[in-house]
Design an enzyme around this catalytic site. Structure first.
Site, mmCIF file in Angstrom:
data_model
loop_
_atom_site.group_PDB
_atom_site.id
_atom_site.type_symbol
_atom_site.label_atom_id
_atom_site.label_comp_id
_atom_site.label_asym_id
_atom_site.label_seq_id
_atom_site.Cartn_x
_atom_site.Cartn_y
_atom_site.Cartn_z
ATOM 1 C CE LYS A 51 -2.331 1.841 3.510
ATOM 2 N NZ LYS A 51 -2.185 3.294 3.328
ATOM 3 C CB THR A 52 2.098 3.349 -2.438
ATOM 4 O OG1 THR A 52 1.116 3.198 -3.467
ATOM 5 C CG2 THR A 52 3.098 2.213 -2.535
ATOM 6 C CE LYS A 85 -7.306 7.106 3.841
ATOM 7 N NZ LYS A 85 -5.885 6.760 3.764
ATOM 8 C CE1 TYR A 212 -1.250 1.855 14.280
ATOM 9 C CE2 TYR A 212 -0.082 2.790 16.168
ATOM 10 C CZ TYR A 212 -0.246 2.658 14.790
ATOM 11 O OH TYR A 212 0.590 3.333 13.943
HETATM 12 O O1 6AU Z 1 0.227 1.481 10.737
HETATM 13 P P1 6AU Z 1 0.369 2.971 10.597
HETATM 14 O O2 6AU Z 1 -0.427 3.740 11.601
HETATM 15 O O3 6AU Z 1 1.784 3.446 10.505
HETATM 16 O O4 6AU Z 1 -0.212 3.344 9.143
HETATM 17 C C1 6AU Z 1 -1.557 3.180 8.848
HETATM 18 C C2 6AU Z 1 -1.798 3.279 7.358
HETATM 19 C C3 6AU Z 1 -1.535 4.646 6.762
HETATM 20 C C4 6AU Z 1 -2.918 5.257 6.617
HETATM 21 O O5 6AU Z 1 -3.050 6.068 5.473
HETATM 22 C C5 6AU Z 1 -3.823 4.045 6.492
HETATM 23 O O6 6AU Z 1 -3.167 2.968 7.128
HETATM 24 N N1 6AU Z 1 -5.163 4.221 7.058
HETATM 25 C C6 6AU Z 1 -6.304 3.982 6.257
HETATM 26 C C7 6AU Z 1 -6.212 3.294 4.988
HETATM 27 C C8 6AU Z 1 -7.244 3.441 3.987
HETATM 28 O O7 6AU Z 1 -5.362 2.512 4.740
HETATM 29 C C9 6AU Z 1 -7.563 4.296 6.748
HETATM 30 C C10 6AU Z 1 -7.702 4.656 8.098
HETATM 31 O O8 6AU Z 1 -8.798 4.840 8.587
HETATM 32 N N2 6AU Z 1 -6.591 4.778 8.867
HETATM 33 C C11 6AU Z 1 -5.329 4.562 8.389
HETATM 34 O O9 6AU Z 1 -4.366 4.658 9.147
HETATM 35 O O10 6AU Z 1 -0.941 4.463 5.497
#
Ligand code: 6AU
Length: 251
Positions: A51-52, A85, A212
């Site tokens: 995922k990017t 998004k 988390y």
């Molecule tokens: O594990 P993290 O917190 O370092 O990263 C979380 C990743 C980021 C956010 O853009 C994404 O998850 N994300 C998303 C989506 C769609 O992936 C939705 C959301 O509600 N919360 C979120 O953190 O790349």
């Protein structure tokens, strides 16, 4: 509802995940192509999708991106998931897919908000079609960040209006809260996927409103795959961490 266009089906995505034997989607939230290429090579065998956030890459260059990230991901069988998004009207989402980052040429899955109307899905698929490619859209039904406005009623409307669309592979759910995930699974049924960010074995790592939950609880509550960024990329041992998340989410 038949979309009248070819798309990547839920079965295609689920079987690709099964073949790879992992339900971990890596959130490669880095600033450079080299960092993303490096982490992909390091942990690629333990993830099903990369995922990017392509608009966050400082040195973005399409040729390098295709050669150093997309090519290797395809060779490994890792799907490319651009978390753009999208939220605009259908036509503008289409031109954004075809913009200078050429998302339609390499992304297999993209995220979109349902807020502007269901035609956003059609706009995104038109872009894939123009590139001779197939993909699928994951719609945000919930979010992991605190204070977000995607409340229960909104989530219900999103799912009811999108679960019948073939070009939608599933929904983003709130991985930080397992009861949110089970409620979402109840609304979605089994025909579409639920992908859950907000996952980290160490909840103390949360910053800037992120929340988390535990990967095993997310899967038990009905998530198809967990989206993990910091828990892997900021770990001193990313490979060991990726293996651990894959084990925690094993069927
Ligand atoms: O594990 P993290 O917190 O370092 O990263 C979380 C990743 C980021 C956010 O853009 C994404 O998850 N994300 C998303 C989506 C769609 O992936 C939705 C959301 O509600 N919360 C979120 O953190 O790349």
């Amino acid at each position: 509802m038949s979309p009248g266009y070819a798309c990547l089906s839920v079965d295609d995505i689920r079987s690709s995940m099964e073949e790879r034997g992992t339900r971990v989607i890596l959130a490669a939230d880095f600033f450079t192509i080299s960092e993303i290429s490096h982490i992909l090579n390091e942990v690629g065998s333990h993830i099903c999708m990369l995922k990017t956030h392509v608009d966050g890459i400082h040195d973005f260059d399409l040729d390098r991106w295709m050669n150093e990230v997309v090519g290797p991901a395809r060779e490994m069988g890792v799907l490319m998931f651009e978390d753009r998004k999208f939220a605009d009207i259908g036509y503008v989402s289409k031109i954004q897919m075809l913009g200078h980052q050429r998302i339609a040429e390499w992304a297999d899955v993209v995220t979109a908000h349902r807020i502007s109307g269901p035609d956003i899905v059609e706009g995104i698929h038109e872009a894939w079609r123009e590139c001779g490619r197939k993909g699928s859209v994951a719609i945000l039904a919930q979010m992991s960040s605190s204070g977000n406005l995607l409340d229960e009623e909104y989530c219900k409307k999103v799912v009811e209006s999108c679960r019948g669309i073939d070009g939608v592979c599933g929904f983003i759910g709130n991985g930080s809260n397992s009861s949110n995930i089970s409620e979402l699974r109840g609304l979605v049924g089994s025909a579409k996927m639920i992908l859950t960010p907000g996952i980290n074995l160490n909840s103390a790592e949360a910053r800037m409103g992120q929340r988390y939950g535990h990967p095993r609880e997310a899967i038990a509550a009905g998530s198809d795959a967990v989206i993990v960024g910091s828990g892997i990329i900021r770990n001193a041992d990313p490979l060991g961490a990726a293996k651990k998340y894959a084990e925690e989410t094993a069927a």
